[in-house]
Design an enzyme around this catalytic site. Structure first.
Site, PDB file in Angstrom:
ATOM      1  N   ARG A 147      15.730  12.605  13.086  1.00  0.00           N
ATOM      2  CA  ARG A 147      15.683  11.288  12.438  1.00  0.00           C
ATOM      3  C   ARG A 147      14.609  11.196  11.353  1.00  0.00           C
ATOM      4  O   ARG A 147      14.854  10.631  10.290  1.00  0.00           O
ATOM      5  CB  ARG A 147      15.389  10.246  13.520  1.00  0.00           C
ATOM      6  CG  ARG A 147      15.559   8.814  13.073  1.00  0.00           C
ATOM      7  CD  ARG A 147      15.005   7.857  14.137  1.00  0.00           C
ATOM      8  NE  ARG A 147      15.417   8.173  15.469  1.00  0.00           N
ATOM      9  CZ  ARG A 147      16.474   7.629  16.102  1.00  0.00           C
ATOM     10  NH1 ARG A 147      17.190   6.713  15.502  1.00  0.00           N
ATOM     11  NH2 ARG A 147      16.763   7.997  17.326  1.00  0.00           N
TER      12      ARG A 147
ATOM     13  N   CYS B 243      38.791  -4.153  16.211  1.00  0.00           N
ATOM     14  CA  CYS B 243      39.147  -5.226  17.158  1.00  0.00           C
ATOM     15  C   CYS B 243      38.267  -5.205  18.396  1.00  0.00           C
ATOM     16  O   CYS B 243      38.732  -4.902  19.498  1.00  0.00           O
ATOM     17  CB  CYS B 243      40.606  -5.080  17.551  1.00  0.00           C
ATOM     18  SG  CYS B 243      41.638  -5.016  16.102  1.00  0.00           S
TER      19      CYS B 243
HETATM   20  N1  LLP Z   1      15.494  17.938  20.139  1.00  0.00           N
HETATM   21  C1  LLP Z   1      16.274  17.593  21.173  1.00  0.00           C
HETATM   22  C2  LLP Z   1      16.363  18.481  22.322  1.00  0.00           C
HETATM   23  C3  LLP Z   1      16.985  16.381  21.141  1.00  0.00           C
HETATM   24  O1  LLP Z   1      17.735  16.023  22.176  1.00  0.00           O
HETATM   25  C4  LLP Z   1      16.889  15.529  20.008  1.00  0.00           C
HETATM   26  C5  LLP Z   1      17.622  14.260  19.935  1.00  0.00           C
HETATM   27  C6  LLP Z   1      16.076  15.953  18.937  1.00  0.00           C
HETATM   28  C7  LLP Z   1      15.383  17.162  19.045  1.00  0.00           C
HETATM   29  C8  LLP Z   1      15.922  15.145  17.688  1.00  0.00           C
HETATM   30  O2  LLP Z   1      15.313  13.923  17.932  1.00  0.00           O
HETATM   31  P1  LLP Z   1      14.881  12.970  16.697  1.00  0.00           P
HETATM   32  O3  LLP Z   1      13.762  13.646  15.974  1.00  0.00           O
HETATM   33  O4  LLP Z   1      16.063  12.791  15.834  1.00  0.00           O
HETATM   34  O5  LLP Z   1      14.464  11.719  17.368  1.00  0.00           O
HETATM   35  N2  LLP Z   1      21.976   8.810  18.668  1.00  0.00           N
HETATM   36  C9  LLP Z   1      20.647   8.313  18.949  1.00  0.00           C
HETATM   37  C10 LLP Z   1      19.619   9.415  18.989  1.00  0.00           C
HETATM   38  C11 LLP Z   1      19.905  10.492  20.007  1.00  0.00           C
HETATM   39  C12 LLP Z   1      18.865  11.599  19.995  1.00  0.00           C
HETATM   40  C13 LLP Z   1      19.253  12.720  20.863  1.00  0.00           C
HETATM   41  N3  LLP Z   1      18.357  13.835  20.870  1.00  0.00           N
HETATM   42  C14 LLP Z   1      20.286   7.245  17.916  1.00  0.00           C
HETATM   43  O6  LLP Z   1      21.108   6.916  17.063  1.00  0.00           O
HETATM   44  O7  LLP Z   1      19.210   6.687  17.989  1.00  0.00           O
END
Ligand code: LLP
Length: 416
Positions: free
Chosen positions: A277, A343
Site C-alpha cells: 500500500r 444491485c
Molecule cells: N506481506 C504480507 C505477508 C501480506 O499479507 C501483506 C498484505 C503485505 C506484505 C502488504 O501489506 P501492505 O504494505 O500493503 O499493508 N485488501 C486490504 C489489504 C489486505 C492486505 C493483505 N496483506 C485493503 O484493501 O486494505
C-alpha cells in the site's frame, strides 16, 4: 506535493488533464502516477540505505505488469502469495532471485513451480507446510531457503479483516514454538533456515505495534544465534499505512525504518520489507462519471458509473476514500451518498459527501492505487476497468477495458 493537483481548477495527474483522459479512455478507469510510485519506492530505499536490505514489493497491492516492470527497473524484489503472482513477476521482467513466497496454503504444484523457477525464499506459515516443502525438495532433490513466519501476537490496531498478527489469526506460527521448529529445519537435508518473517497487518498508522513485533522477532534472532542457528535476514513484512482522511497521520518510510535502528545496532543481518500500500496506494485514483443525480426527501444520491465490483474497499471495510470533482466550480455543494449501479445496498464509494456536481460530472476517488483494481470483479457482468499510467505529459494505457468476449470466453453451454 501530490501528483494529483488542480491546475486552473482542473484536476491533473502529473501534467495530464484528467478530463481528457476520461474522454479518451472512458470511465470508470484507474489512473496512476509513475512519479509517485518512484518517490514512494525511493523513500524506503533511502531510509534502508544504512543496512544491507531488500524491498520485496507486495504484488497483491497492485499487480499490473507495467507497475511490476516499473518496480523491477527500480531494483525491487517481490513478495508473492500465489504462483499467478510469480507468473506476473516473471512476465514483468522481475528478478526471481529476489522473490519471497508468502501465503498460508501453498499448493504442491505451486511449491514445485516456485522451486523450478528459483524463488529465493519460502516464508513458511505452518508445520504442515514445512513438512510438505521438505517432502517436495527431497523428491526433486533441490535445496530451498526458508524463513519462518512467526505470529508475535501483537494487536495492529487496524481493521479486523486486515490484522494478521494476533494469535487468533490464521497467519504464521506461534513465536513461542519457533525455536523448536528451527531445530527441526536444521535436521532437513534439503532446506536451510535463512530468515525469520513477520507481518502483523495492513494500514498501520501507529509505529508502536511494529516496535513490539520487532522486539519479539529480534529476541528470537538472538535466541537462535545462541544455539548456533545464525540467520541471514529478517523480513519485517509490510503494513505501513497511508493517508486516506485528513486526520490520518501515517509515519513516513524514514520514521518507520528509524525504529529499526536500535535493533540493528552491531548486527550483521540483512533486512527485508514487503510494502504494498505505501508504495502504490496514493499513486492512484479511480475516475468515475455521475450518471444521475437522485434527490429524495431523506437523502441525495450521486449515481456514478463505478461500483463495488470496480472498487471494493468502501463496501468491504467501510473504508473512507476522499471523493472530489475533477473540476472545481463556485457552485454551492449538496451532500450526496456516492453510489454505483450494482444491485446491492452495500454498493457505495462514499457516504454523506458534500459535492458541487451535476449529471455528467467527473469524480476522482482518491488513494485507490492499492487494493483497487486487483480486487475488482465482474459482478453484475460489468467489464473490468482500464488502467492508465501517467508519466509527466504522457499517458500509457496499461490495461485495456475488458470486452464481453473476454469476460465470457471460458463459459460453456452444454450440448444436450
Ligand atoms: N506481506 C504480507 C505477508 C501480506 O499479507 C501483506 C498484505 C503485505 C506484505 C502488504 O501489506 P501492505 O504494505 O500493503 O499493508 N485488501 C486490504 C489489504 C489486505 C492486505 C493483505 N496483506 C485493503 O484493501 O486494505
Amino acid at each position: 506535493m501530490s501528483a494529483f493537483e488542480y491546475r486552473n481548477k482542473k484536476l491533473h495527474a502529473e501534467n495530464v488533464n484528467l478530463q481528457e483522459l476520461a474522454e479518451t479512455y472512458g470511465t470508470p478507469c484507474y489512473v496512476y502516477s509513475k512519479a509517485t510510485i518512484e518517490k514512494n519506492y525511493r523513500a524506503f530505499e533511502d531510509a534502508l540505505r544504512k543496512w544491507s536490505s531488500r524491498i520485496c514489493y507486495a504484488v497483491k497491492a497492485n499487480s499490473n505488469l507495467a507497475i511490476l516492470n516499473l518496480l523491477a527497473k527500480l531494483g525491487s524484489g517481490f513478495d508473492i502469495v500465489s504462483i499467478g503472482e510469480l507468473e506476473r513477476v516473471i512476465r514483468a521482467g522481475g528478478d526471481v532471485s529476489k522473490v519471497v513466497f508468502s501465503g498460508v496454503a501453498k499448493r504442491s504444484d505451486e511449491i514445485r513451480r516456485a522451486l523450478i523457477m528459483g524463488v529465493d525464499c519460502f516464508n513458511i506459515e505452518s508445520i504442515a507446510e514445512l513438512t510438505r516443502l521438505d517432502a517436495i525438495t527431497r523428491e526433486m532433490d533441490v535445496q530451498a531457503n526458508v524463513s519462518l513466519r512467526v505470529n508475535p501476537d501483537v494487536d495492529a490496531n487496524t481493521h479486523p479483516y486486515i490484522a494478521t498478527g494476533l494469535k487468533e489469526n490464521k497467519f504464521g506460527v506461534d513465536i513461542n514454538l519457533a525455536l523448536d521448529i528451527y531445530q527441526q529445519i536444521e535436521q532437513c537435508s534439503h532446506m536451510q533456515a535463512v530468515g525469520v518473517d513477520c507481518h502483523i497487518g495492513s494500514q498501520l498508522l501507529d509505529l508502536s505495534p511494529f516496535q513490539t513485533s520487532f522486539e519479539k522477532v529480534f529476541a528470537l534472532v538472538d535466541q537462535l544465534a545462541s544455539i548456533g542457528i545464525v540467520l541471514q535476514h529478517v523480513d519485517l513484512g509490510g503494513g505501513l499505512g497511508i493517508r486516506y482522511q485528513n486526520d490520518d497521520h501515517p509515519p513516513s518510510a524514514a520514521q518507520y525504518v528509524e525504529i529499526l535502528a536500535p535493533f540493528m545496532e552491531g548486527r550483521n543481518i540483512q533486512v527485508f520489507i514487503e510494502p504494498g500500500r505505501s508504495i502504490v496506494g496514493d499513486a492512484g485514483i479511480l475516475l468515475t462519471r455521475v450518471e444521475h443525480i437522485k434527490e429524495t426527501r431523506d437523502k441525495n444520491f450521486a449515481l456514478v458509473d463505478a461500483a463495488m465490483n470496480d472498487f471494493m474497499r468502501p463496501s468491504l471495510y467501510s473504508a473512507w476514500h476522499d471523493i472530489t470533482p475533477i473540476e472545481q466550480t463556485a457552485n454551492s455543494s449538496t451532500t450526496y451518498d456516492v453510489v454505483g449501479p450494482v444491485c446491492e445496498t452495500g454498493d457505495f464509494l462514499g457516504k454523506q459527501r458534500p459535492l458541487a456536481i451535476q449529471e455528467g460530472s467527473l469524480l476522482a476517488v482518491h488513494a485507490a492505487g492499492a487494493y483497487g483494481s486487483v480486487m475488482s470483479s465482474n459482478y453484475n457482468t460489468r467489464l473490468r476497468a482500464p488502467e492508465i499510467l501517467v508519466d509527466g505529459e504522457e499517458a500509457h494505457l496499461i490495461r485495456m477495458r475488458e470486452t464481453f468476449d473476454q469476460l465470457m470466453a471460458n463459459e460453456i453451454i452444454p450440448e444436450s
